[in-house]
Design a protein around this motif. Sequence first.
Motif, PDB file in Angstrom:
ATOM      1  N   SER A  15      46.034  42.323  39.604  1.00  0.00           N
ATOM      2  CA  SER A  15      46.687  41.147  40.171  1.00  0.00           C
ATOM      3  C   SER A  15      48.064  41.524  40.720  1.00  0.00           C
ATOM      4  O   SER A  15      48.781  42.311  40.109  1.00  0.00           O
ATOM      5  CB  SER A  15      46.825  40.077  39.088  1.00  0.00           C
ATOM      6  OG  SER A  15      47.342  38.895  39.615  1.00  0.00           O
ATOM      7  N   PHE A  39      31.980  32.884  48.278  1.00  0.00           N
ATOM      8  CA  PHE A  39      32.004  32.867  46.821  1.00  0.00           C
ATOM      9  C   PHE A  39      30.565  32.908  46.313  1.00  0.00           C
ATOM     10  O   PHE A  39      29.626  32.565  47.048  1.00  0.00           O
ATOM     11  CB  PHE A  39      32.752  31.641  46.314  1.00  0.00           C
ATOM     12  CG  PHE A  39      34.228  31.692  46.598  1.00  0.00           C
ATOM     13  CD1 PHE A  39      34.802  30.853  47.557  1.00  0.00           C
ATOM     14  CD2 PHE A  39      35.057  32.585  45.930  1.00  0.00           C
ATOM     15  CE1 PHE A  39      36.159  30.909  47.836  1.00  0.00           C
ATOM     16  CE2 PHE A  39      36.423  32.657  46.216  1.00  0.00           C
ATOM     17  CZ  PHE A  39      36.966  31.820  47.163  1.00  0.00           C
ATOM     18  N   HIS A  85      45.361  37.605  43.696  1.00  0.00           N
ATOM     19  CA  HIS A  85      45.195  37.062  42.351  1.00  0.00           C
ATOM     20  C   HIS A  85      43.706  36.904  42.058  1.00  0.00           C
ATOM     21  O   HIS A  85      42.875  36.939  42.977  1.00  0.00           O
ATOM     22  CB  HIS A  85      45.927  35.730  42.228  1.00  0.00           C
ATOM     23  CG  HIS A  85      47.414  35.887  42.222  1.00  0.00           C
ATOM     24  ND1 HIS A  85      48.184  35.747  43.356  1.00  0.00           N
ATOM     25  CD2 HIS A  85      48.277  36.208  41.230  1.00  0.00           C
ATOM     26  CE1 HIS A  85      49.438  35.958  43.062  1.00  0.00           C
ATOM     27  NE2 HIS A  85      49.532  36.243  41.784  1.00  0.00           N
ATOM     28  N   PRO A  86      43.336  36.718  40.798  1.00  0.00           N
ATOM     29  CA  PRO A  86      41.909  36.622  40.458  1.00  0.00           C
ATOM     30  C   PRO A  86      41.139  35.599  41.286  1.00  0.00           C
ATOM     31  O   PRO A  86      39.970  35.826  41.599  1.00  0.00           O
ATOM     32  CB  PRO A  86      41.939  36.242  38.972  1.00  0.00           C
ATOM     33  CG  PRO A  86      43.182  36.900  38.459  1.00  0.00           C
ATOM     34  CD  PRO A  86      44.187  36.763  39.577  1.00  0.00           C
ATOM     35  N   GLU A  87      41.774  34.517  41.672  1.00  0.00           N
ATOM     36  CA  GLU A  87      41.057  33.491  42.464  1.00  0.00           C
ATOM     37  C   GLU A  87      40.742  33.969  43.888  1.00  0.00           C
ATOM     38  O   GLU A  87      39.966  33.306  44.607  1.00  0.00           O
ATOM     39  CB  GLU A  87      41.850  32.182  42.512  1.00  0.00           C
ATOM     40  CG  GLU A  87      43.239  32.310  43.098  1.00  0.00           C
ATOM     41  CD  GLU A  87      44.302  32.500  42.029  1.00  0.00           C
ATOM     42  OE1 GLU A  87      43.980  33.070  40.957  1.00  0.00           O
ATOM     43  OE2 GLU A  87      45.459  32.095  42.278  1.00  0.00           O
ATOM     44  N   ASP A  88      41.327  35.096  44.287  1.00  0.00           N
ATOM     45  CA  ASP A  88      41.006  35.664  45.602  1.00  0.00           C
ATOM     46  C   ASP A  88      39.766  36.543  45.542  1.00  0.00           C
ATOM     47  O   ASP A  88      39.285  37.024  46.584  1.00  0.00           O
ATOM     48  CB  ASP A  88      42.178  36.495  46.134  1.00  0.00           C
ATOM     49  CG  ASP A  88      43.425  35.666  46.337  1.00  0.00           C
ATOM     50  OD1 ASP A  88      44.529  36.170  46.038  1.00  0.00           O
ATOM     51  OD2 ASP A  88      43.296  34.502  46.780  1.00  0.00           O
ATOM     52  N   SER A  89      39.269  36.784  44.333  1.00  0.00           N
ATOM     53  CA  SER A  89      38.056  37.595  44.179  1.00  0.00           C
ATOM     54  C   SER A  89      36.915  36.913  44.914  1.00  0.00           C
ATOM     55  O   SER A  89      36.634  35.731  44.692  1.00  0.00           O
ATOM     56  CB  SER A  89      37.707  37.750  42.692  1.00  0.00           C
ATOM     57  OG  SER A  89      38.736  38.417  41.996  1.00  0.00           O
ATOM     58  N   SER A  90      36.270  37.657  45.784  1.00  0.00           N
ATOM     59  CA  SER A  90      35.220  37.071  46.616  1.00  0.00           C
ATOM     60  C   SER A  90      34.548  38.185  47.414  1.00  0.00           C
ATOM     61  O   SER A  90      34.919  39.352  47.317  1.00  0.00           O
ATOM     62  CB  SER A  90      35.837  36.036  47.570  1.00  0.00           C
ATOM     63  OG  SER A  90      34.831  35.322  48.281  1.00  0.00           O
TER      64      SER A  90
END
Lengths: 115, 111
Positions: A15, A39, A85-90
């Motif tokens: 991150s 996603f 950040h983790p929410e950008d994982s895709s």
Amino acid sequence: GAVVSQHPSRVICKSGTSVKIECRSLDFQATTMFWYRQFPKQSLMLMATSNEGSKATYEQGVEKDKFLINHASLTLSTLTVTSAHPEDSSFYICSARDLPGQPQHFGDGTRLSIL
Amino acid sequence: ELKVEQNPLFLSMQEGKNYTIYCNYSTTSDRLYWYRQDPGKSLESLFVLLSNGAVKQEGRLMASLDTKARLSTLHITAAVHDLSATYFCAVNNNAGNMLTFGGGTRLMVKP
């Protein structure tokens, strides 16, 4: 046939790191390139459209300062995810076309995992 | 705003059976695409349909387009396990000359 090369295919990083993804058209001139995000178990969502030599056009809800797109040549576009950040994982997929009305040719995608 | 709806979203079928996936879209468009996506992979182009009444076939898959009804179908004949994948339709947004994707149909063909 038209080939689009996307690199890297997989990125795992911490991150806060910035990550750059490259999209190259190998045998045609890509006047327009598209960046999509997918996603898990969802469809492709267009993030931005870039025309060579111009600023990218971002879709609503996509932060232009976070997802930097450069399309400086007719064969290369880059997407930089800044301070990921983790929410950008895709799964990020690029596509390219030469002329309006022509089909888009898709890259193999980049799986981005932010720890 | 162009909206594209696919149904069903999930389809489990036996080998040898026939089935149809539907793709509805909300505004006039000059072209519609069908793609296949295997897990962890990018999109593979299957068909592009350009005109009303267009029909294209490749192996066990056949796609058709009715521009008046704003409907495309992807028909699967005598399904085999290798057809298991997610199928997307995508419609060209004439105004922006870009694609809007349907939600996808996850097809599972059981032996």
